[in-house]
Scaffold this motif. Structure first.
Motif, PDB file in Angstrom:
ATOM      1  N   THR A 191      -3.694 -27.164 -27.129  1.00 29.18           N
ATOM      2  CA  THR A 191      -4.879 -26.407 -27.549  1.00 29.18           C
ATOM      3  C   THR A 191      -5.034 -26.501 -29.048  1.00 29.18           C
ATOM      4  OG1 THR A 191      -3.551 -24.409 -27.836  1.00 29.18           O
ATOM      5  CG2 THR A 191      -4.600 -24.717 -25.688  1.00 29.18           C
ATOM      6  N   VAL A 192      -6.262 -26.335 -29.493  1.00 33.80           N
ATOM      7  CA  VAL A 192      -6.509 -26.279 -30.932  1.00 33.80           C
ATOM      8  C   VAL A 192      -7.326 -25.049 -31.266  1.00 33.80           C
ATOM      9  CG1 VAL A 192      -6.362 -28.703 -31.617  1.00 33.80           C
ATOM     10  CG2 VAL A 192      -8.448 -27.856 -30.534  1.00 33.80           C
ATOM     11  N   GLU A 193      -7.158 -24.569 -32.460  1.00 35.83           N
ATOM     12  CA  GLU A 193      -7.962 -23.434 -32.897  1.00 35.83           C
ATOM     13  C   GLU A 193      -9.195 -23.971 -33.615  1.00 35.83           C
ATOM     14  OE1 GLU A 193      -6.759 -20.465 -36.013  1.00 35.83           O
ATOM     15  OE2 GLU A 193      -6.552 -19.233 -34.212  1.00 35.83           O
ATOM     16  N   ILE A 194     -10.321 -23.414 -33.215  1.00 33.26           N
ATOM     17  CA  ILE A 194     -11.600 -23.875 -33.759  1.00 33.26           C
ATOM     18  C   ILE A 194     -12.227 -22.723 -34.524  1.00 33.26           C
ATOM     19  CG2 ILE A 194     -13.930 -24.609 -33.101  1.00 33.26           C
ATOM     20  CD1 ILE A 194     -12.373 -26.780 -32.156  1.00 33.26           C
ATOM     21  N   ALA A 195     -12.735 -23.022 -35.718  1.00 30.90           N
ATOM     22  CA  ALA A 195     -13.435 -22.002 -36.496  1.00 30.90           C
ATOM     23  C   ALA A 195     -14.888 -21.969 -36.053  1.00 30.90           C
ATOM     24  CB  ALA A 195     -13.339 -22.318 -37.976  1.00 30.90           C
ATOM     25  N   ILE A 196     -15.438 -20.765 -35.939  1.00 31.03           N
ATOM     26  CA  ILE A 196     -16.857 -20.654 -35.567  1.00 31.03           C
ATOM     27  C   ILE A 196     -17.637 -20.148 -36.771  1.00 31.03           C
ATOM     28  CG2 ILE A 196     -18.514 -19.773 -33.895  1.00 31.03           C
ATOM     29  CD1 ILE A 196     -16.118 -18.984 -32.138  1.00 31.03           C
ATOM     30  N   GLN A 197     -18.606 -20.961 -37.198  1.00 28.67           N
ATOM     31  CA  GLN A 197     -19.445 -20.566 -38.321  1.00 28.67           C
ATOM     32  C   GLN A 197     -20.852 -20.290 -37.819  1.00 28.67           C
ATOM     33  OE1 GLN A 197     -19.324 -23.919 -40.981  1.00 28.67           O
ATOM     34  NE2 GLN A 197     -17.461 -23.197 -41.997  1.00 28.67           N
ATOM     35  N   VAL A 198     -21.515 -19.321 -38.471  1.00 32.85           N
ATOM     36  CA  VAL A 198     -22.942 -19.131 -38.256  1.00 32.85           C
ATOM     37  C   VAL A 198     -23.573 -19.331 -39.619  1.00 32.85           C
ATOM     38  CG1 VAL A 198     -24.779 -17.554 -37.532  1.00 32.85           C
ATOM     39  CG2 VAL A 198     -22.549 -17.506 -36.375  1.00 32.85           C
ATOM     40  N   MET A 199     -24.467 -20.284 -39.717  1.00 34.31           N
ATOM     41  CA  MET A 199     -25.100 -20.636 -40.994  1.00 34.31           C
ATOM     42  C   MET A 199     -24.049 -20.982 -42.070  1.00 34.31           C
ATOM     43  SD  MET A 199     -28.403 -20.747 -41.168  1.00 34.31           S
ATOM     44  CE  MET A 199     -28.933 -20.346 -42.841  1.00 34.31           C
ATOM     45  N   GLY A 200     -23.002 -21.642 -41.643  1.00 31.40           N
ATOM     46  CA  GLY A 200     -21.987 -22.056 -42.607  1.00 31.40           C
ATOM     47  C   GLY A 200     -21.019 -20.969 -43.011  1.00 31.40           C
ATOM     48  N   LYS A 201     -21.182 -19.763 -42.463  1.00 27.72           N
ATOM     49  CA  LYS A 201     -20.249 -18.685 -42.789  1.00 27.72           C
ATOM     50  C   LYS A 201     -19.295 -18.465 -41.627  1.00 27.72           C
ATOM     51  CE  LYS A 201     -22.996 -15.882 -45.949  1.00 27.72           C
ATOM     52  NZ  LYS A 201     -22.378 -16.295 -47.209  1.00 27.72           N
ATOM     53  N   LEU A 202     -18.017 -18.304 -41.963  1.00 25.91           N
ATOM     54  CA  LEU A 202     -17.000 -18.116 -40.938  1.00 25.91           C
ATOM     55  C   LEU A 202     -17.197 -16.780 -40.246  1.00 25.91           C
ATOM     56  CD1 LEU A 202     -14.329 -19.319 -39.771  1.00 25.91           C
ATOM     57  CD2 LEU A 202     -13.148 -17.803 -41.346  1.00 25.91           C
ATOM     58  N   ARG A 203     -17.363 -16.812 -38.907  1.00 24.66           N
ATOM     59  CA  ARG A 203     -17.601 -15.563 -38.182  1.00 24.66           C
ATOM     60  C   ARG A 203     -16.587 -15.335 -37.077  1.00 24.66           C
ATOM     61  NH1 ARG A 203     -21.812 -12.640 -40.972  1.00 24.66           N
ATOM     62  NH2 ARG A 203     -21.394 -13.980 -42.704  1.00 24.66           N
ATOM     63  N   GLY A 204     -15.745 -16.295 -36.805  1.00 24.12           N
ATOM     64  CA  GLY A 204     -14.758 -16.060 -35.753  1.00 24.12           C
ATOM     65  C   GLY A 204     -13.948 -17.310 -35.492  1.00 24.12           C
ATOM     66  N   ARG A 205     -12.984 -17.161 -34.604  1.00 25.86           N
ATOM     67  CA  ARG A 205     -12.142 -18.295 -34.214  1.00 25.86           C
ATOM     68  C   ARG A 205     -11.938 -18.251 -32.719  1.00 25.86           C
ATOM     69  NH1 ARG A 205      -9.408 -19.633 -38.815  1.00 25.86           N
ATOM     70  NH2 ARG A 205      -9.473 -18.032 -40.413  1.00 25.86           N
ATOM     71  N   MET A 206     -11.623 -19.409 -32.171  1.00 25.08           N
ATOM     72  CA  MET A 206     -11.283 -19.441 -30.759  1.00 25.08           C
ATOM     73  C   MET A 206     -10.314 -20.581 -30.511  1.00 25.08           C
ATOM     74  SD  MET A 206     -14.755 -21.091 -29.239  1.00 25.08           S
ATOM     75  CE  MET A 206     -15.316 -22.693 -29.736  1.00 25.08           C
ATOM     76  N   THR A 207      -9.584 -20.475 -29.420  1.00 29.94           N
ATOM     77  CA  THR A 207      -8.644 -21.517 -29.056  1.00 29.94           C
ATOM     78  C   THR A 207      -9.197 -22.267 -27.865  1.00 29.94           C
ATOM     79  OG1 THR A 207      -6.843 -20.140 -29.845  1.00 29.94           O
ATOM     80  CG2 THR A 207      -6.262 -21.955 -28.397  1.00 29.94           C
ATOM     81  N   VAL A 208      -9.263 -23.585 -27.979  1.00 29.02           N
ATOM     82  CA  VAL A 208      -9.813 -24.389 -26.891  1.00 29.02           C
ATOM     83  C   VAL A 208      -8.825 -25.498 -26.539  1.00 29.02           C
ATOM     84  CG1 VAL A 208     -12.173 -23.948 -27.694  1.00 29.02           C
ATOM     85  CG2 VAL A 208     -11.010 -26.040 -28.387  1.00 29.02           C
ATOM     86  N   PRO A 209      -8.909 -26.030 -25.305  1.00 21.74           N
ATOM     87  CA  PRO A 209      -8.061 -27.179 -24.953  1.00 21.74           C
ATOM     88  C   PRO A 209      -8.367 -28.329 -25.902  1.00 21.74           C
ATOM     89  CG  PRO A 209      -9.210 -26.313 -23.022  1.00 21.74           C
ATOM     90  CD  PRO A 209      -9.792 -25.620 -24.205  1.00 21.74           C
ATOM     91  N   SER A 210      -7.347 -29.064 -26.332  1.00 20.70           N
ATOM     92  CA  SER A 210      -7.591 -30.045 -27.391  1.00 20.70           C
ATOM     93  C   SER A 210      -8.493 -31.183 -26.941  1.00 20.70           C
ATOM     94  CB  SER A 210      -6.277 -30.581 -27.955  1.00 20.70           C
ATOM     95  OG  SER A 210      -5.317 -30.733 -26.957  1.00 20.70           O
ATOM     96  N   GLY A 211      -8.586 -31.415 -25.620  1.00 19.26           N
ATOM     97  CA  GLY A 211      -9.460 -32.498 -25.177  1.00 19.26           C
ATOM     98  C   GLY A 211     -10.914 -32.088 -24.979  1.00 19.26           C
ATOM     99  N   ALA A 212     -11.233 -30.817 -25.234  1.00 22.77           N
ATOM    100  CA  ALA A 212     -12.565 -30.303 -24.902  1.00 22.77           C
ATOM    101  C   ALA A 212     -13.678 -31.095 -25.561  1.00 22.77           C
ATOM    102  CB  ALA A 212     -12.657 -28.834 -25.312  1.00 22.77           C
ATOM    103  N   ASP A 213     -14.751 -31.374 -24.780  1.00 19.52           N
ATOM    104  CA  ASP A 213     -15.858 -32.128 -25.366  1.00 19.52           C
ATOM    105  C   ASP A 213     -16.788 -31.190 -26.112  1.00 19.52           C
ATOM    106  OD1 ASP A 213     -17.711 -30.970 -23.552  1.00 19.52           O
ATOM    107  OD2 ASP A 213     -17.120 -32.456 -22.041  1.00 19.52           O
ATOM    108  N   ASN A 214     -17.733 -31.788 -26.852  1.00 15.68           N
ATOM    109  CA  ASN A 214     -18.602 -31.003 -27.716  1.00 15.68           C
ATOM    110  C   ASN A 214     -19.397 -29.952 -26.962  1.00 15.68           C
ATOM    111  OD1 ASN A 214     -17.595 -32.652 -29.625  1.00 15.68           O
ATOM    112  ND2 ASN A 214     -19.566 -33.519 -30.284  1.00 15.68           N
ATOM    113  N   GLY A 215     -19.880 -30.324 -25.772  1.00 11.68           N
ATOM    114  CA  GLY A 215     -20.665 -29.380 -24.979  1.00 11.68           C
ATOM    115  C   GLY A 215     -19.851 -28.151 -24.611  1.00 11.68           C
ATOM    116  N   THR A 216     -18.604 -28.395 -24.192  1.00 10.80           N
ATOM    117  CA  THR A 216     -17.741 -27.276 -23.821  1.00 10.80           C
ATOM    118  C   THR A 216     -17.486 -26.372 -25.027  1.00 10.80           C
ATOM    119  OG1 THR A 216     -16.647 -28.902 -22.409  1.00 10.80           O
ATOM    120  CG2 THR A 216     -15.588 -26.740 -22.640  1.00 10.80           C
TER     121      THR A 216
END
Length: 816
Positions: free
Chosen positions: A756-781
Motif C-alpha cells: 500500500t502507499v499513502e496518497i496525499a489529497i489536495q483540493v485546489m493545491g492545498k493539502l486536505r487529507g491523506r489516504m492509504t491505497v493499494p500500490s497498484g491502484a489505477d488512477n480511476g480508483t
RNA sequence: GCCGGAGUGGCGGAACGGCAUACGCGGUGGACUCAAAAUCCAUUGUCCGCAAGGGCAUGAGGGUUCAAAUCCCUCCUCCGGUACCA
C-alpha cells in the motif's frame, strides 16, 4: 553489555589494517581502476586542522566504497615539500629545510592516520627528494628542448615581504598569493615557460571536463581570449623618420572615432616618439609612474587618469587624420601592443581621459540606430556606424569583420586573437627548490645540464639578499663548472624552480613512484591516468590547475602520455570556519586540530561529523555541539547492536517493513556517496538506525531480516565510520577477515515495492487529507477513493469537481 | 562593473515541478538519580483556536502551471573570483 570505548577500538584496528595492508593499491587485472587523488599538500609547520579533514575524509570514503565494490583503487599521498615557509623557518632557526620538512611530513602522516585516512603509503613521494626533483628538472629540459622555456629580462611581479618574484597567477589582483601583501615590480632576468602557446588549447579543452562551473569560468577568464584586430598607426618621429606603431583593438568598428593614441609608460618606442620639447615632461611622468606600486596603479580603476603628450602625432590609417600620441599609465605595458587607439566616444576610460585633457570626442556608433550623444559618457554598446565614411550604415558586428579585412587588404592591419594569460615565470631566487639544470657559458649561451639530478648544494645560510640573487650564488664551488657543450668554463644557473613546477606532474609519479630511469612507467600511467577524482580547495583555480594542464599537454605533444587533460573530475571542498565564524589561523588561536577531537570523541565521530555537517562544497562552521551529535549517533549504534534478539512469533508485516527500509537505505547511501552528498548519506543511516532502535524489542519476530539489516547497515557505515563498523562486524561474527573487504550491499529492487502507499489529497493545491491505497491502484480508483473520503466530501459539499489530477503513488489534486 | 555561487525554523541543513522544514543541534516538559552528567521518552515553523480545524510562511515583487523553495522575468542582500586587458 560491553561499554563503548572508541580508544580501545582504534588501538586494535588501526594496526590490524596496517598489517593486512588494507590500503594497498588494487591490482586485480579483471577489475576496473580508479584513481582518487587529493591536492598535493605543502607540509606546513602548523600541522593539520579539522578543516583539512573536509578534503581527506571524503576522498577516503570514496576510495573505501570503491574498494568494497570491487574496484582497484589508487589513493596515494605525498608532499609538495619545496617552498618558502620551510626556508623562512630555516633562516630563523638555522635548522636545515630538509629537516624541517621531515618533521612536518611526519606530523601530517601521523595526523592522517589518526582519523584513518587510508593511503597507500608505499607510494609516498616527496618533491624535495633528489629521486623526485631530478624528474622535475627533466621536465624543465623537456620544455627547454621544445622551445617552451626561455630566459627574458623584464619587469617582474615581486613581493617585497617574501622577497621573491611571482608569476602573474601568483600575483593576481596585485597581491601576493602567499602573504597577501602588495606586489611591486622589479627588473630581473628570469626563466619563463611559454604557456601562452597553449592558451587556445587550455581554453578549448575546458568544455569537456567534469569540473565545477566556477573553476572553469575562472580559467576562461584568466586565459582571456579576445577577438579583435591589429591596426598600424604610422607615427612621424621628431627626426623625420616614420615609426609603425601597431595598436590592438576589439572595437575596430569605432576607429573613425579615434581622436588620440596612448602608449603605455613601458612601451619600448616611447623615447623615440618623444619630441625634444616634451622630453623633460615625459621623463618626470615616468618617474611618477615608477613610484607608484602596481596595486596603486591598477586597483582603483575610478581614480583620475594621468598622462602626458609626447609631442608626436599618429596617422589614423582609416581616416588619414593626424591625432596626438600621449603616454598614460592606464594603458598596460604587458597587454596587446602596449599602445591603443583611444575612442572617447565609445570607451569610458578614453572618455575620462579626453575630458580631463580636453581632447575631442566623436560619436561614430548609434546604438539601435539612434545617436544618443557622447559628451556626458561613452556609449559602449554595439550599434550602427555613423560618421564612418564608406563604412557608415554597417552594424558594429559586421563592421568588425569588414574593417579588419579592409586593413589586411590595404596592408595596415589584420584580424587578431589575443589572450590575457602571460607566460609562466618559473625561476625563483631561493634555496629550497629544484635547481634549474642550466649552465651558462660565455660561448654557447644557456646549455642544458643533462647530468641529473643537479643536486642542491649545502650553503652557509638560506637568507636571500637584496642582490636579487639566489643563495645558491654564494656557493661558488658549486656554481663554477664546465660547459657540457664546449668544455670551457661555465656557471650554473642559481635560480630554483617555483613549487608549482613540482606539482605540475606529481600525479603521474604516483602511478610508478619507484621508477629509477624515467619519471614514470608509461604502462602504469596508461592504467591509472587521467585522475578519475581530484579533490582540493578552490584556491588553485588558476595556478596549480592551469600549470598541471599545461604540463600534461606538453607531455602529450612529446608522446609521453596519451591524454591531454590530467584530471577528469574535479571537486572543491568548502572552507571550514572556526567556531568564532573566522578562518582558522594560528594567530587567532582558533584552530581546532583533529588530534584534540579524536582524543575526545574518536575518529568515527569526527569523520561522521565532517561528512554530516553540511554539503561538501559549502562553507561551514565548526561546532562543538555538532560533533556531540555524531558522537551520540555512534554510541546509539553501539547500544543497538548490543541488544539481544528475543525469540518471538514471526511477524510478516515487520519483516516486510525492515526489508523495505533497508533497501531504501542501501539505495540512498550508495547514490549519495557516489555523488558526494555525504551529509544526506549520514542522515539516511541515522534514520535507519532510528527505525531499528524503535523496533528492537520486537526484532525476534523478524530475526532473519533483522540480521540482514544489521549486517548491511554495518557495511554501509564502514567507509564513513570504519572503526565501529569493524568492531561490530567481528563481534557479531560476520564472515571475512575485515568488513572493509566485504561486498557492498546490492540493492534488492523487489523490496522497494510496497502493498500500500499513502496518497496525499489536495483540493485546489492545498493539502486536505491523506489516504492509504493499494500500490497498484489505477488512477480511476484513486480518484474515486479520494472523492469518497469523508473529509474531502465535506469540503466539496456535493459539488462536482471540474478536474482531478492523479499523480500515481504520490497525490491527487481536486479542482472543484 | 563583469563572472560564478547562495538566500528555507532559534541554528547547521533536507527536498531541486507533486505532502516544505528530513537528519542533526538547540529549547521545553518528563523518566532515571540524593544530585549532576550520561541515557531514554514526549514535544518543538508561526499566528488564531479549549479543541476539531484553519490562516500565513522557503530574500522581495511579478509570471507560467491543476500544483513552484524548485521553472521564467525584474529587483535586493550576502559570499567567492576578477577588474583601466583596449
Amino acid at each position: 553489555m560491553d561499554s563503548f570505548d572508541f580508544r580501545d577500538m582504534e588501538r586494535r584496528w588501526s594496526p590490524f589494517w596496517e598489517r593486512m595492508n588494507l590500503y594497498a593499491t588494487g591490482q586485480d587485472p579483471d577489475s576496473p581502476n580508479f584513481y582518487c587523488l587529493d591536492y598535493f599538500p605543502y607540509p606546513s609547520g602548523a600541522g593539520l586542522s579539522v578543516g583539512h579533514c573536509r578534503n581527506y575524509i571524503p576522498t577516503d570514503v570514496i576510495s573505501r566504497k570503491k574498494r568494497m565494490a570491487g574496484v582497484n583503487v589508487l589513493h596515494p599521498m605525498g608532499w609538495d615539500a619545496f617552498g618558502q615557509p620551510a626556508e623562512e623557518y630555516a633562516i630563523k632557526t638555522g635548522i636545515h629545510p630538509a629537516e624541517v620538512t621531515r618533521t612536518n611530513t611526519d606530523t601530517y602522516r601521523r595526523q592522517m592516520k589518526l582519523f584513518e585516512a587510508g593511503y597507500d603509503w608505499s607510494r609516498e613521494i616527496d618533491s624535495s627528494s633528489p629521486d623526485y626533483y631530478r624528474w622535475t628538472q627533466f621536465f624543465f629540459l623537456l620544455l627547454f628542448d621544445r622551445g617552451l622555456a626561455y630566459q627574458s629580462d623584464g619587469f617582474q611581479m615581486y613581493c617585497p615581504a617574501c622577497r621573491i618574484v611571482l608569476s602573474n597567477e601568483e600575483a593576481a589582483g596585485g597581491v601576493c598569493w602567499r602573504c597577501s601583501g602588495s606586489v611591486t615590480r622589479k627588473r630581473l632576468p628570469q626563466w619563463y615557460f611559454r604557456i601562452t602557446d597553449y592558451a587556445q588549447r587550455l581554453l578549448d579543452d575546458l568544455s569537456g571536463l567534469d569540473w565545477p562551473e566556477g573553476i572553469k569560468a575562472m580559467q576562461r577568464n584568466w586565459i582571456g581570449r579576445s577577438e579583435g584586430a591589429e591596426v598600424v598607426f604610422p607615427v612621424a618621429l621628431p627626426g623625420g623618420d616614420t615609426l609603425n606603431m601597431p595598436v590592438y583593438t576589439t572595437r575596430i568598428d569605432t576607429i573613425f572615432g579615434a581622436t588620440f593614441c596612448v602608449m603605455a609608460p613601458e612601451h619600448p618606442d616611447l623615447q623615440a616618439v618623444t619630441t625634444p620639447e616634451k622630453r623633460a615632461e615625459v621623463s618626470s611622468y615616468l618617474k611618477l609612474v615608477a613610484a607608484r606600486s602596481d596595486t596603486d596603479r591598477q586597483a582603483d580603476t575610478g581614480r583620475d587618469k594621468t598622462g602626458v603628450f609626447t609631442g608626436s602625432h599618429a596617422l589614423n590609417p582609416f581616416t588619414g587624420e593626424k591625432i596626438p600620441l600621449w603616454v598614460a599609465d592606464y594603458v598596460l605595458g604587458g597587454y596587446g601592443t602596449a599602445a591603443i587607439m583611444a575612442v572617447p566616444g565609445h570607451d569610458q576610460r578614453d572618455h575620462d581621459f579626453a575630458k580631463r585633457f580636453s581632447l575631442p570626442i566623436l560619436e561614430v556608433i548609434a546604438p539601435e540606430g539612434v545617436p544618443r550623444g557622447v559628451d556626458e559618457a561613452a556609449t559602449e554598446a554595439d550599434g550602427i556606424l555613423i560618421n564612418s565614411g564608406a563604412f557608415s550604415g554597417l552594424s558594429s558586428d559586421s563592421a568588425r569583420h569588414v574593417m579588419a579585412e579592409h586593413a589586411r587588404e590595404k596592408g595596415f592591419g589584420h584580424p587578431e586573437v589575443r589572450f590575457r594569460i602571460r607566460d609562466w615565470l618559473v625561476s625563483r631566487q631561493r634555496y629550497w627548490g629544484a635547481p634549474i639544470p642550466i649552465i651558462h657559458c660565455a660561448k654557447c649561451g644557456p646549455v642544458p645540464d643533462r647530468n641529473l639530478p643537479v643536486l642542491l648544494p649545502d650553503v652557509d645560510g638560506f637568507q636571500p639578499d637584496e642582490s636579487g640573487l639566489s643563495p645558491l650564488a654564494r656557493s661558488t664551488g658549486w656554481m663554477k663548472t664546465t660547459c657540457p657543450k664546449c668544455g670551457g668554463p661555465g656557471e650554473r644557473e642559481t635560480s630554483t624552480m617555483a613549487g608549482f613546477a613540482c606539482s605540475s606532474w606529481y600525479f603521474l609519479r604516483f602511478a610508478s613512484p619507484g621508477e629509477k630511469d624515467r619519471p614514470f612507467d608509461p604502462e602504469e600511467v596508461k592504467k591509472w591516468l587521467p585522475v578519475d577524482m581530484y579533490v582540493g580547495g578552490a584556491e588553485h583555480a588558476v595556478m596549480h590547475l592551469i600549470y598541471a594542464r599545461f604540463f600534461t599537454k606538453v607531455m602529450y605533444d612529446a608522446g609521453m602520455v596519451d591524454f591531454t587533460e590530467p584530471f577528469t573530475c574535479l571537486k572543491n571542498q568548502g572552507m571550514l570556519l572556526s567556531y568564532d565564524h573566522q578562518k582558522m589561523s594560528k594567530s587567532k588561536g582558533n584552530v581546532v586540530t583533529p588530534d584534540e577531537v579524536v582524543e575526545k570523541y574518536g575518529a568515527d565521530a569526527l569523520r561522521l561529523y565532517i561528512l554530516f555537517m553540511g554539503p561538501f562544497e559549502a562553507e561551514l562552521e565548526w561546532s562543538e555541539e555538532g560533533i556531540s551529535g555524531t558522537y551520540r549517533f555512534v554510541k546509539r549504534i553501539w547500544k543497538l547492536f548490543q541488544h539481544p534478539l528475543e525469540p518471538a512469533e514471526p511477524n510478516p508485516a515487520l519483516q516486510k517493513e525492515i526489508r523495505y527500509n533497508l533497501a531504501k537505505t542501501v539505495r540512498k547511501v550508495t547514490e549519495d556517496i557516489d555523488s558526494f552528498q555525504f551529509n544526506t548519506a549520514v542522515a539516511a543511516l541515522m534514520e535507519f538506525i532510528n527505525f531499528m532502535a524503535s523496533h528492537r524489542e520486537s526484532a525476534g519476530s523478524a530475526a532473519a531480516e533483522w540480521d540482514a539489516a544489521r549486517k548491511d547497515v554495518l557495511v554501509l557505515l564502514a567507509p564513513m565510520a570504519p572503526f565501529i563498523a569493524e568492531e561490530l562486524w567481528h563481534r557479531l561474527g560476520y564472515p571475512g577477515e575485515t568488513i572493509h573487504r566485504a561486498q557492498w550491499p546490492v540493492l534488492k529492487e523487489d523490496d522497494l515495492t510496497q502493498d500500500t502507499v499513502e496518497i496525499a489529497i489536495q483540493v485546489m493545491g492545498k493539502l486536505r487529507g491523506r489516504m492509504t491505497v493499494p500500490s497498484g491502484a489505477d488512477n480511476g480508483t484513486i480518484e474515486a477513493l479520494a472523492l469518497s473520503n469523508p473529509r474531502i466530501a465535506e469540503i466539496l459539499a456535493g459539488a462536482k469537481p471540474r478536474r482531478v489530477i492523479v499523480v500515481p503513488g504520490s497525490l491527487v489534486n481536486i479542482i472543484p
